[in-house]
Motif scaffolding. Structure first.
Motif, short mmCIF file in Angstrom:
data_model
loop_
_atom_site.label_atom_id
_atom_site.label_comp_id
_atom_site.label_asym_id
_atom_site.label_seq_id
_atom_site.Cartn_x
_atom_site.Cartn_y
_atom_site.Cartn_z
N TRP A 87 0.65 -1.27 0.06
CA TRP A 87 -0.17 -0.11 0.04
C TRP A 87 0.87 1.50 0.01
N LEU A 88 1.91 1.17 0.59
CA LEU A 88 2.90 2.32 0.72
C LEU A 88 3.53 2.45 -0.23
N ILE A 89 4.07 1.65 -0.97
CA ILE A 89 4.64 1.54 -2.26
C ILE A 89 3.92 1.94 -3.43
N GLU A 90 2.51 1.71 -3.46
CA GLU A 90 1.64 2.20 -4.29
C GLU A 90 1.37 3.56 -4.33
N ARG A 91 1.35 4.15 -3.10
CA ARG A 91 0.99 5.60 -2.80
C ARG A 91 2.43 6.31 -3.43
N LEU A 92 3.61 5.82 -3.00
CA LEU A 92 4.72 6.70 -3.53
C LEU A 92 5.10 6.75 -4.83
N GLN A 93 4.80 5.50 -5.52
CA GLN A 93 5.17 5.41 -6.96
C GLN A 93 3.94 6.32 -7.74
N ALA A 94 2.81 6.71 -7.08
CA ALA A 94 1.78 7.24 -7.66
C ALA A 94 2.26 9.00 -7.34
N GLY A 95 3.21 9.19 -6.59
CA GLY A 95 3.31 10.58 -6.04
C GLY A 95 2.37 11.00 -4.83
N GLN A 96 1.75 10.07 -4.19
CA GLN A 96 0.68 10.30 -3.40
C GLN A 96 0.93 9.82 -1.91
N ALA A 97 2.36 10.32 -1.41
CA ALA A 97 2.75 9.66 -0.02
C ALA A 97 1.80 10.03 0.86
N PRO A 98 1.02 9.06 1.95
CA PRO A 98 0.33 9.49 2.61
C PRO A 98 0.51 10.57 3.75
N ALA A 99 -0.16 11.53 3.90
CA ALA A 99 0.04 12.68 4.73
C ALA A 99 -0.24 12.32 6.32
N VAL A 100 0.59 12.79 7.17
CA VAL A 100 0.37 12.56 8.48
C VAL A 100 -0.64 13.65 9.08
N PRO A 101 -1.70 12.90 9.72
CA PRO A 101 -2.72 13.75 10.35
C PRO A 101 -2.36 14.72 11.26
N GLY A 102 -2.82 15.92 11.34
CA GLY A 102 -2.32 17.01 12.00
C GLY A 102 -1.08 17.80 11.71
N ARG A 103 -0.55 17.54 10.64
CA ARG A 103 0.86 18.28 10.17
C ARG A 103 0.56 18.89 8.90
#
Length: 117
Positions: A101-117
């Motif tokens: 799931w993380l790799i898919e997000r990174l390859q799509a340029g959509q790194a998950p954001a940390v809530p509250g940051r």
């Protein structure tokens, strides 16, 4: 081989391809776990790969840097680390599906954001 057998074989092959394509997409973790994985990515991975994931001691984790790299290989690197380098194994902290799931997000340029940051 008769026409019915060819049709059945073609359907079986098509179904197998569909299942293989579906299996390559990671299931979305629950919201709480997504937040934990985002923190892990930005805080722990970011310590080496750069706080903005643009690179540092470790290589960049940007879509451009990961383009064309096989997901299976990237998942294996995340989970097993790279012996002889600073890249540790993260398998104690995440599942294969979560790493995918993380790799898919990174390859799509959509790194998950940390809530509250």
């Amino acid at each position: 081989m008769g026409a019915d057998a060819v049709t059945a074989l073609a359907r079986g092959v098509a179904l197998g391809m569909l299942l293989a394509a579906t299996a390559a997409v990671a299931a979305e973790p629950p919201p709480t776990r997504r937040a934990e994985l985002a923190r892990l990515l930005h805080d722990d991975c970011g310590a080496c790969h750069g706080m903005t994931l643009q690179g540092g001691l470790g290589s960049p984790l940007t879509a451009a840097a990961l383009a064309g790299k096989p997901r299976d290989g990237l998942v294996a690197t995340v989970l097993q680390g790279r012996p002889g380098t600073a890249m540790p194994p993260w398998q104690p902290f995440m599942t294969q599906d979560e790493a995918l799931w993380l790799i898919e997000r990174l390859q799509a340029g959509q790194a998950p954001a940390v809530p509250g940051r």
